[in-house]
Design a protein around this motif. Sequence first.
Motif, PDB file in Angstrom:
ATOM      1  N   GLU A 101       2.292  11.920 -14.205  1.00 13.96           N
ATOM      2  CA  GLU A 101       2.209  10.592 -13.596  1.00 13.96           C
ATOM      3  C   GLU A 101       0.960  10.466 -12.733  1.00 13.96           C
ATOM      4  OE1 GLU A 101       5.750   9.789 -11.387  1.00 13.96           O
ATOM      5  OE2 GLU A 101       7.066  10.440 -13.015  1.00 13.96           O
ATOM      6  N   ASP A 102       0.667  11.511 -11.978  1.00 14.91           N
ATOM      7  CA  ASP A 102      -0.477  11.481 -11.087  1.00 14.91           C
ATOM      8  C   ASP A 102      -1.784  11.385 -11.871  1.00 14.91           C
ATOM      9  OD1 ASP A 102      -1.577  11.899  -8.267  1.00 14.91           O
ATOM     10  OD2 ASP A 102      -2.528  13.559  -9.349  1.00 14.91           O
ATOM     11  N   LEU A 103      -1.882  12.088 -12.981  1.00 10.44           N
ATOM     12  CA  LEU A 103      -3.088  12.010 -13.801  1.00 10.44           C
ATOM     13  C   LEU A 103      -3.306  10.594 -14.324  1.00 10.44           C
ATOM     14  CD1 LEU A 103      -2.793  15.325 -15.851  1.00 10.44           C
ATOM     15  CD2 LEU A 103      -4.474  14.800 -14.081  1.00 10.44           C
ATOM     16  N   ALA A 104      -2.231   9.947 -14.755  1.00  7.57           N
ATOM     17  CA  ALA A 104      -2.343   8.573 -15.237  1.00  7.57           C
ATOM     18  C   ALA A 104      -2.714   7.623 -14.098  1.00  7.57           C
ATOM     19  CB  ALA A 104      -1.026   8.154 -15.893  1.00  7.57           C
ATOM     20  N   TYR A 105      -2.153   7.858 -12.917  1.00  2.00           N
ATOM     21  CA  TYR A 105      -2.432   6.995 -11.762  1.00  2.00           C
ATOM     22  C   TYR A 105      -3.898   7.049 -11.356  1.00  2.00           C
ATOM     23  CZ  TYR A 105      -2.830   6.184  -6.693  1.00  2.00           C
ATOM     24  OH  TYR A 105      -3.252   5.798  -5.444  1.00  2.00           O
ATOM     25  N   ARG A 106      -4.515   8.223 -11.426  1.00  5.81           N
ATOM     26  CA  ARG A 106      -5.884   8.372 -10.930  1.00  5.81           C
ATOM     27  C   ARG A 106      -6.890   7.511 -11.688  1.00  5.81           C
ATOM     28  NH1 ARG A 106      -6.852  14.714 -10.406  1.00  5.81           N
ATOM     29  NH2 ARG A 106      -4.638  15.098 -10.754  1.00  5.81           N
ATOM     30  N   GLY A 107      -6.583   7.130 -12.906  1.00  2.00           N
ATOM     31  CA  GLY A 107      -7.502   6.270 -13.646  1.00  2.00           C
ATOM     32  C   GLY A 107      -7.037   4.842 -13.738  1.00  2.00           C
ATOM     33  N   SER A 108      -6.123   4.437 -12.868  1.00  4.68           N
ATOM     34  CA  SER A 108      -5.490   3.124 -12.996  1.00  4.68           C
ATOM     35  C   SER A 108      -6.023   2.126 -11.966  1.00  4.68           C
ATOM     36  CB  SER A 108      -3.979   3.264 -12.794  1.00  4.68           C
ATOM     37  OG  SER A 108      -3.694   3.579 -11.434  1.00  4.68           O
ATOM     38  N   PRO A 109      -5.789   0.829 -12.217  1.00  2.22           N
ATOM     39  CA  PRO A 109      -6.130  -0.190 -11.209  1.00  2.22           C
ATOM     40  C   PRO A 109      -5.384   0.028  -9.894  1.00  2.22           C
ATOM     41  CG  PRO A 109      -5.718  -1.219 -13.343  1.00  2.22           C
ATOM     42  CD  PRO A 109      -5.305   0.216 -13.478  1.00  2.22           C
ATOM     43  N   GLU A 110      -4.184   0.608  -9.937  1.00  3.19           N
ATOM     44  CA  GLU A 110      -3.432   0.858  -8.715  1.00  3.19           C
ATOM     45  C   GLU A 110      -4.167   1.851  -7.819  1.00  3.19           C
ATOM     46  OE1 GLU A 110      -2.197   0.883 -11.731  1.00  3.19           O
ATOM     47  OE2 GLU A 110      -0.692  -0.728 -11.739  1.00  3.19           O
ATOM     48  N   HIS A 111      -4.781   2.845  -8.420  1.00  3.58           N
ATOM     49  CA  HIS A 111      -5.554   3.824  -7.639  1.00  3.58           C
ATOM     50  C   HIS A 111      -6.713   3.135  -6.938  1.00  3.58           C
ATOM     51  CE1 HIS A 111      -8.521   7.109  -7.035  1.00  3.58           C
ATOM     52  NE2 HIS A 111      -7.453   7.845  -6.806  1.00  3.58           N
ATOM     53  N   GLN A 112      -7.420   2.266  -7.647  1.00  3.75           N
ATOM     54  CA  GLN A 112      -8.532   1.540  -7.042  1.00  3.75           C
ATOM     55  C   GLN A 112      -8.038   0.616  -5.940  1.00  3.75           C
ATOM     56  OE1 GLN A 112     -11.978   1.829  -7.746  1.00  3.75           O
ATOM     57  NE2 GLN A 112     -11.985   0.676  -5.819  1.00  3.75           N
ATOM     58  N   ALA A 113      -6.893  -0.031  -6.165  1.00  2.00           N
ATOM     59  CA  ALA A 113      -6.339  -0.930  -5.149  1.00  2.00           C
ATOM     60  C   ALA A 113      -5.954  -0.152  -3.892  1.00  2.00           C
ATOM     61  CB  ALA A 113      -5.128  -1.668  -5.706  1.00  2.00           C
ATOM     62  N   ASP A 114      -5.421   1.056  -4.055  1.00  2.00           N
ATOM     63  CA  ASP A 114      -5.060   1.866  -2.899  1.00  2.00           C
ATOM     64  C   ASP A 114      -6.310   2.294  -2.126  1.00  2.00           C
ATOM     65  OD1 ASP A 114      -2.409   1.618  -3.540  1.00  2.00           O
ATOM     66  OD2 ASP A 114      -2.271   3.550  -4.570  1.00  2.00           O
ATOM     67  N   GLN A 115      -7.368   2.658  -2.833  1.00  2.00           N
ATOM     68  CA  GLN A 115      -8.621   2.991  -2.151  1.00  2.00           C
ATOM     69  C   GLN A 115      -9.151   1.791  -1.389  1.00  2.00           C
ATOM     70  OE1 GLN A 115     -11.007   4.671  -5.435  1.00  2.00           O
ATOM     71  NE2 GLN A 115     -11.000   6.598  -4.292  1.00  2.00           N
ATOM     72  N   ASP A 116      -9.092   0.603  -2.002  1.00  2.00           N
ATOM     73  CA  ASP A 116      -9.570  -0.614  -1.334  1.00  2.00           C
ATOM     74  C   ASP A 116      -8.746  -0.913  -0.081  1.00  2.00           C
ATOM     75  OD1 ASP A 116     -11.460  -0.887  -3.318  1.00  2.00           O
ATOM     76  OD2 ASP A 116     -10.322  -2.397  -4.456  1.00  2.00           O
ATOM     77  N   PHE A 117      -7.435  -0.660  -0.152  1.00  2.00           N
ATOM     78  CA  PHE A 117      -6.568  -0.889   1.003  1.00  2.00           C
ATOM     79  C   PHE A 117      -7.024  -0.050   2.193  1.00  2.00           C
ATOM     80  CE2 PHE A 117      -2.968   0.691   3.500  1.00  2.00           C
ATOM     81  CZ  PHE A 117      -2.397  -0.487   3.950  1.00  2.00           C
ATOM     82  N   PHE A 118      -7.251   1.232   1.965  1.00  2.00           N
ATOM     83  CA  PHE A 118      -7.643   2.099   3.077  1.00  2.00           C
ATOM     84  C   PHE A 118      -9.091   1.861   3.497  1.00  2.00           C
ATOM     85  CE2 PHE A 118      -3.901   4.453   1.613  1.00  2.00           C
ATOM     86  CZ  PHE A 118      -3.273   4.648   2.834  1.00  2.00           C
ATOM     87  N   ARG A 119      -9.929   1.472   2.571  1.00  2.71           N
ATOM     88  CA  ARG A 119     -11.310   1.158   2.948  1.00  2.71           C
ATOM     89  C   ARG A 119     -11.330  -0.018   3.933  1.00  2.71           C
ATOM     90  NH1 ARG A 119     -13.005   0.956  -1.730  1.00  2.71           N
ATOM     91  NH2 ARG A 119     -13.859   3.076  -1.849  1.00  2.71           N
ATOM     92  N   GLU A 120     -10.477  -1.009   3.679  1.00  2.31           N
ATOM     93  CA  GLU A 120     -10.396  -2.155   4.593  1.00  2.31           C
ATOM     94  C   GLU A 120      -9.756  -1.752   5.922  1.00  2.31           C
ATOM     95  OE1 GLU A 120      -8.273  -6.583   4.826  1.00  2.31           O
ATOM     96  OE2 GLU A 120      -8.343  -5.477   2.926  1.00  2.31           O
ATOM     97  N   ARG A 121      -8.707  -0.937   5.865  1.00  5.77           N
ATOM     98  CA  ARG A 121      -8.021  -0.529   7.091  1.00  5.77           C
ATOM     99  C   ARG A 121      -8.912   0.321   7.997  1.00  5.77           C
ATOM    100  NH1 ARG A 121      -2.459  -1.147   8.354  1.00  5.77           N
ATOM    101  NH2 ARG A 121      -1.765  -2.917   7.120  1.00  5.77           N
ATOM    102  N   LEU A 122      -9.763   1.136   7.398  1.00  7.59           N
ATOM    103  CA  LEU A 122     -10.565   2.072   8.177  1.00  7.59           C
ATOM    104  C   LEU A 122     -11.985   1.580   8.404  1.00  7.59           C
ATOM    105  CD1 LEU A 122      -9.424   5.367   6.401  1.00  7.59           C
ATOM    106  CD2 LEU A 122      -8.471   4.315   8.456  1.00  7.59           C
TER     107      LEU A 122
END
Length: 485
Positions: free
Chosen positions: A213-234
Amino acid sequence: MGDTKHVQGERSLLRLDERFPLSAHQRDIWTVCRSGEESAQFTIAGHQRLHGPVDIDVLAGSLDRVTRRHDALLTRFGEADGVPYQWVGHEPLPVEVLDLSRAPDPAAACRRAVDAALMVPLRLRTDRLFHPMLLRQDAETVHIVLRAHHIVADGYALDLFLTRVLTDYESHIGDGSCPGAPDEPSAPDESSALGAPSAPGEPCPSYRSFVDEDLAYRGSPEHQADQDFFRERLNGAVPALFARRPARPGGDRRVSVTLEPEEVAAIRATGTSVFSYVAAALGTYLARLHGTDSAMLGVAFLNRRGPRHAATVGHFATTLPLLVPVGPADTLDSMAGRVAADVRAYRHHERLALGDMPRPAASGDGRRQLFDTTVSYLNLPELPDIGGLVQERTGHQRRHDQDALAILVVHHRNTDLLRIELDCAPDVFDDGLPPARVAEHLHTLIRHGLAVPAGPRPASRSWTPPGGRTRSSPRTGRPYRYPKA
């Protein structure tokens, strides 16, 4: 690598010795361990004390059977062309049984053995990474001690494993079975429960499924959205880190403080969780030490999404950076409310591994850490009722070498028993600011906050630590006076 023997679990097609990648959370640990395998920073331990009519042979058989049902606990690690991989090994280590009943002080000998389990480094490439042990203290007292590398299990996993061992033990204690026959805050969520214990003999979910599951997640739009979330928070945050220097030898660096039941009840009466209140107090304390208007905490999350993850033994936990602003008019009550809201928001993005987190610019000493103070919440479960046995369970983990301070909030579920454990780096918390005084300051801050939860006195100035005096700021080295009320 053609062994066709299978691990007893849900993935009947997972062959022993079959190589597969690491999860992103395992990869983060691997990266750190490559340069420091002699450190015990990733050794974790589970401990359960049983008092009563314990059949130690049956218990040893239960430990062996339950270990075989979890592929994560049989996992070995290697590296090819600079890329790490893992595979499931053949056999678990034999259960080690030590009889300490003849020691001059058997109880003290058992305590030393439990403490020693946390001090042994486990080397990823050569060592077996899960070690079960039984200690005989006397005729009616036995200790279960689990030592594991964090890459194969987190604290929640060891709790789940212990619960399954006791369930298996209870099922075999009176049926004449052959003893050796094979068969997360914790995430800061005080309502979370351990996954289903799994009936004796039932297959347990495979950790390999989570890796897929984690391997599939790392290449997904959800992974990018999570990075964007923390980029905005920090965005724009500048973490305040403790200055580090070579440590002085000696000294007790692990201390704890117990909150009284009336203090725990008062925190709950504010409408927020104990974890959020302690995190708010810690943020306030760090901001005052560093002379800043905020503090960055590393907050541990379970990262277990749904019942399948909740029933899986393995390493899921992640530590995420949480910015705690400390405003001039803030109270601990208001800050705890913000922390609780942030934690709820983070749970939608907790899959992101720390190694994939947006990083700040390097500090003056070249470090690019997001935090060096962590806070975790361990919600010890209700233990299965086994006739005639009095039980006590504890969890143990170490501060990671790069961190200056690791705080563990330990709560016994459905009680008001709560303990705050501090693991302090000796090069930061020395004779000038000893760990016992830090624990006292934090407790004092919590008590003062509860006395005026919504009044005009701000959290950042709502305490007078005992023995207040001037010392150098741990961040800048400039003279700094402890805050006054």
